[in-house]
Design an enzyme around this catalytic site. Structure first.
Site, PDB file in Angstrom:
ATOM      1  N   ARG A 104     -90.225  -9.304  37.690  1.00 61.68           N
ATOM      2  CA  ARG A 104     -90.228  -9.221  36.129  1.00 61.68           C
ATOM      3  C   ARG A 104     -91.453  -9.466  35.735  1.00 61.68           C
ATOM      4  O   ARG A 104     -92.187 -10.320  36.244  1.00 61.68           O
ATOM      5  CB  ARG A 104     -89.353 -10.330  35.712  1.00 61.68           C
ATOM      6  CG  ARG A 104     -87.846 -10.169  36.058  1.00 61.68           C
ATOM      7  CD  ARG A 104     -87.139 -11.048  35.004  1.00 61.68           C
ATOM      8  NE  ARG A 104     -87.346 -12.107  34.460  1.00 61.68           N
ATOM      9  CZ  ARG A 104     -86.967 -13.057  33.774  1.00 61.68           C
ATOM     10  NH1 ARG A 104     -85.890 -12.748  33.075  1.00 61.68           N
ATOM     11  NH2 ARG A 104     -87.265 -14.155  33.506  1.00 61.68           N
ATOM     12  N   THR A 108     -93.326  -9.621  29.624  1.00 63.22           N
ATOM     13  CA  THR A 108     -92.214  -8.645  29.045  1.00 63.22           C
ATOM     14  C   THR A 108     -90.930  -8.853  29.652  1.00 63.22           C
ATOM     15  O   THR A 108     -89.919  -8.447  29.216  1.00 63.22           O
ATOM     16  CB  THR A 108     -92.562  -7.262  29.145  1.00 63.22           C
ATOM     17  OG1 THR A 108     -92.681  -6.982  30.532  1.00 63.22           O
ATOM     18  CG2 THR A 108     -93.951  -7.032  28.571  1.00 63.22           C
ATOM     19  N   ASP A 200     -86.584 -20.936  38.122  1.00 59.60           N
ATOM     20  CA  ASP A 200     -86.966 -20.059  39.079  1.00 59.60           C
ATOM     21  C   ASP A 200     -86.202 -19.913  40.306  1.00 59.60           C
ATOM     22  O   ASP A 200     -86.542 -20.846  41.210  1.00 59.60           O
ATOM     23  CB  ASP A 200     -88.415 -19.892  38.924  1.00 59.60           C
ATOM     24  CG  ASP A 200     -88.694 -18.468  39.524  1.00 59.60           C
ATOM     25  OD1 ASP A 200     -89.445 -17.557  38.754  1.00 59.60           O
ATOM     26  OD2 ASP A 200     -88.439 -18.145  40.814  1.00 59.60           O
TER      27      ASP A 200
HETATM   28  C1  PRP Z   1     -85.530 -13.071  39.058  1.00 58.21           C
HETATM   29  C2  PRP Z   1     -84.347 -13.012  39.626  1.00 58.21           C
HETATM   30  C3  PRP Z   1     -83.651 -11.631  39.444  1.00 58.21           C
HETATM   31  C4  PRP Z   1     -84.288 -11.556  37.994  1.00 58.21           C
HETATM   32  C5  PRP Z   1     -83.267 -11.785  36.745  1.00 58.21           C
HETATM   33  O1  PRP Z   1     -86.521 -12.457  39.999  1.00 58.21           O
HETATM   34  O2  PRP Z   1     -84.313 -13.368  41.004  1.00 58.21           O
HETATM   35  O3  PRP Z   1     -83.963 -10.692  40.570  1.00 58.21           O
HETATM   36  O4  PRP Z   1     -85.453 -12.240  37.973  1.00 58.21           O
HETATM   37  O5  PRP Z   1     -83.851 -11.481  35.759  1.00 58.21           O
HETATM   38  P1  PRP Z   1     -83.335 -10.028  34.883  1.00 58.21           P
HETATM   39  O6  PRP Z   1     -82.082 -10.183  34.751  1.00 58.21           O
HETATM   40  O7  PRP Z   1     -84.106 -10.576  33.467  1.00 58.21           O
HETATM   41  O8  PRP Z   1     -84.073  -8.910  35.297  1.00 58.21           O
HETATM   42  P2  PRP Z   1     -87.866 -12.239  39.859  1.00 58.21           P
HETATM   43  O9  PRP Z   1     -88.524 -11.000  39.042  1.00 58.21           O
HETATM   44  O10 PRP Z   1     -88.691 -13.652  39.257  1.00 58.21           O
HETATM   45  O11 PRP Z   1     -88.579 -12.282  41.320  1.00 58.21           O
HETATM   46  P3  PRP Z   1     -88.587 -13.216  42.694  1.00 58.21           P
HETATM   47  O12 PRP Z   1     -87.191 -13.011  42.781  1.00 58.21           O
HETATM   48  O13 PRP Z   1     -89.550 -12.575  43.428  1.00 58.21           O
HETATM   49  O14 PRP Z   1     -89.019 -14.388  42.069  1.00 58.21           O
HETATM   50  N1  URA Z   2     -85.142 -15.418  37.031  1.00 57.44           N
HETATM   51  C1  URA Z   2     -84.829 -17.059  37.469  1.00 57.44           C
HETATM   52  O1  URA Z   2     -85.208 -16.844  38.549  1.00 57.44           O
HETATM   53  N2  URA Z   2     -84.519 -17.683  36.614  1.00 57.44           N
HETATM   54  C2  URA Z   2     -83.998 -17.492  35.432  1.00 57.44           C
HETATM   55  O2  URA Z   2     -83.609 -18.236  34.580  1.00 57.44           O
HETATM   56  C3  URA Z   2     -84.176 -16.062  34.868  1.00 57.44           C
HETATM   57  C4  URA Z   2     -84.750 -15.068  35.617  1.00 57.44           C
END
Ligand code: PRP
Ligand code: URA
Length: 209
Positions: A104, A108, A200
């Site tokens: 993400r 945004t 996170d």
């Molecule tokens: C996090 C999580 C999801 C996403 C959820 O990943 O693991 O994939 O955010 O958010 P959304 O429903 O708003 O799309 P992130 O993009 O932080 O990547 P990561 O798993 O590599 O930390």
């Molecule tokens: N991704 C995460 O890991 N945690 C949140 O709360 C939202 C998105």
């Protein structure tokens, strides 16, 4: 379409409570993600078709029902979905694994795809898409769209922490996809993190912060 929220089960409530705690170590966090996924799998896989096989017990032959593991594909959304893979592999050690990389944008919250490798023949498989967090729903929706573009018609999505905004987005965008979520939290905050949530998930799984 259906949304199954599995926190009626005390085992799920108990494990999710420990998972959320900021004092839970990385090791314990990783183990809990796997355990919760394993428990949720009993529910998420009740749809799987079985075929009749003949089994010979020490006493006689009998007809039994078995799942063809080769028709099951596990697809984690990287990174955090990786933590859920072993939970499903404990049940189906021969299930194929595909990977979809998404991150993400920090400002945004719009997801960006950076990797995709799926098993041959995935179009005809029962696909379980994994991501512990369902926040805005953007990552899940894009991953589902990608699977559909590859011809997949049978998709279930499993998350651990959801929120009303994410559930709404996925159910409206992909009404044919069943969702299994351990718990649905209150809301998103101003930077699209789930409240109360667990922070996170990727950072807590891999110790990156
Ligand atoms: C996090 C999580 C999801 C996403 C959820 O990943 O693991 O994939 O955010 O958010 P959304 O429903 O708003 O799309 P992130 O993009 O932080 O990547 P990561 O798993 O590599 O930390
Ligand atoms: N991704 C995460 O890991 N945690 C949140 O709360 C939202 C998105």
């Amino acid at each position: 379409m259906s949304v199954s929220v599995l926190d009626h089960h005390p085992l799920i409530r108990h494990k999710v409570a420990i998972l959320r705690n900021k004092k839970t170590s990385m090791k314990e966090f990783r183990e809990l993600i796997e355990e919760i996924t394993l428990v949720m799998s009993y529910q998420a896989f009740q749809f799987l078709p079985t075929k009749t096989v003949i089994v010979e017990t020490p006493l006689e032959k009998c007809e039994q029902q078995m799942i063809d593991e080769k028709t099951v594909a596990i697809v984690p959304i990287l990174r955090a979905g990786l933590g859920m893979v072993n939970g499903v592999h404990k049940i189906f050690p021969n299930a194929r694994v595909g990977h979809i990389g998404m991150y993400r944008d920090e400002e945004t919250a719009i997801p960006h795809e950076y990797y995709c490798k799926l098993p041959n023949g995935i179009a005809n498989m029962n696909v379980i898409l994994l991501d512990p967090m369902l926040a805005t729903g953007g990552s899940a929706c894009d991953a589902i769209s990608l699977l559909k573009k590859r011809g997949v018609t049978n998709i279930k999505f499993m998350a651990i922490i959801g929120c009303p905004e994410g559930v709404k987005k996925v159910t409206e965008t992909h009404p044919d996809v069943d969702i299994f979520v351990a718990t649905v939290d209150r809301e998103l905050n101003s930077v699209n993190y789930i409240l109360p949530g667990l922070g996170d998930a990727g950072d807590r799984l891999f110790g990156t912060k």
